[in-house]
Design a protein around this motif. Structure first.
Motif, PDB file in Angstrom:
ATOM      1  N   THR A  88      63.747  23.668 -14.496  1.00 52.23           N
ATOM      2  CA  THR A  88      62.414  23.738 -15.079  1.00 52.23           C
ATOM      3  C   THR A  88      62.167  25.200 -15.406  1.00 52.23           C
ATOM      4  O   THR A  88      63.013  26.043 -15.138  1.00 52.23           O
ATOM      5  N   ALA A  89      61.049  25.525 -15.985  1.00 51.13           N
ATOM      6  CA  ALA A  89      60.795  26.898 -16.400  1.00 51.13           C
ATOM      7  C   ALA A  89      59.464  27.390 -15.847  1.00 51.13           C
ATOM      8  O   ALA A  89      58.497  26.629 -15.736  1.00 51.13           O
ATOM      9  N   LYS A  90      59.424  28.678 -15.530  1.00 46.32           N
ATOM     10  CA  LYS A  90      58.158  29.298 -15.155  1.00 46.32           C
ATOM     11  C   LYS A  90      57.185  29.118 -16.305  1.00 46.32           C
ATOM     12  O   LYS A  90      57.564  29.171 -17.468  1.00 46.32           O
ATOM     13  N   LYS A 112      55.534  26.379 -16.905  1.00 47.09           N
ATOM     14  CA  LYS A 112      55.279  24.954 -17.113  1.00 47.09           C
ATOM     15  C   LYS A 112      54.399  24.432 -15.978  1.00 47.09           C
ATOM     16  O   LYS A 112      54.491  24.885 -14.841  1.00 47.09           O
ATOM     17  N   TYR A 169      56.404  23.271 -12.951  1.00 42.77           N
ATOM     18  CA  TYR A 169      56.841  24.394 -12.123  1.00 42.77           C
ATOM     19  C   TYR A 169      55.700  24.867 -11.219  1.00 42.77           C
ATOM     20  O   TYR A 169      55.873  25.071 -10.015  1.00 42.77           O
TER      21      TYR A 169
END
Length: 73
Positions: free
Chosen positions: A47-49, A51, A54
């Motif tokens: 996942t990404a910072k 989001k 997250y």
């Protein structure tokens, strides 16, 4: 089967799972997440910072996971 066998099955045979987290109001939020790898005791996904998913993971530290293939869960 051992734990690592189930985790490997989730990664290699099922791959796409549904995870649930809880938002700031205590309501459930679901997302489709691809499981990318595993070891003997863990599943790994990306996942990404920035989001919302997250942010909920970092804030709460827990998720619920559903992985189904056919009629097997």
């Amino acid at each position: 089967m051992e734990t690592k066998d189930y985790l490997s099955y989730i990664v290699n045979k099922i791959h796409r799972t549904i995870v649930a987290t809880v938002d700031d109001e205590g309501l459930p939020v679901t997302a489709a997440i691809d499981m990318m790898d595993n070891d003997d005791q863990s599943l790994y996904f990306l996942t990404a910072k920035g989001k919302n998913f997250y942010d909920r993971l970092i804030k709460r530290g827990f998720l619920a996971l559903t992985a189904m293939k056919g009629e097997e869960a």
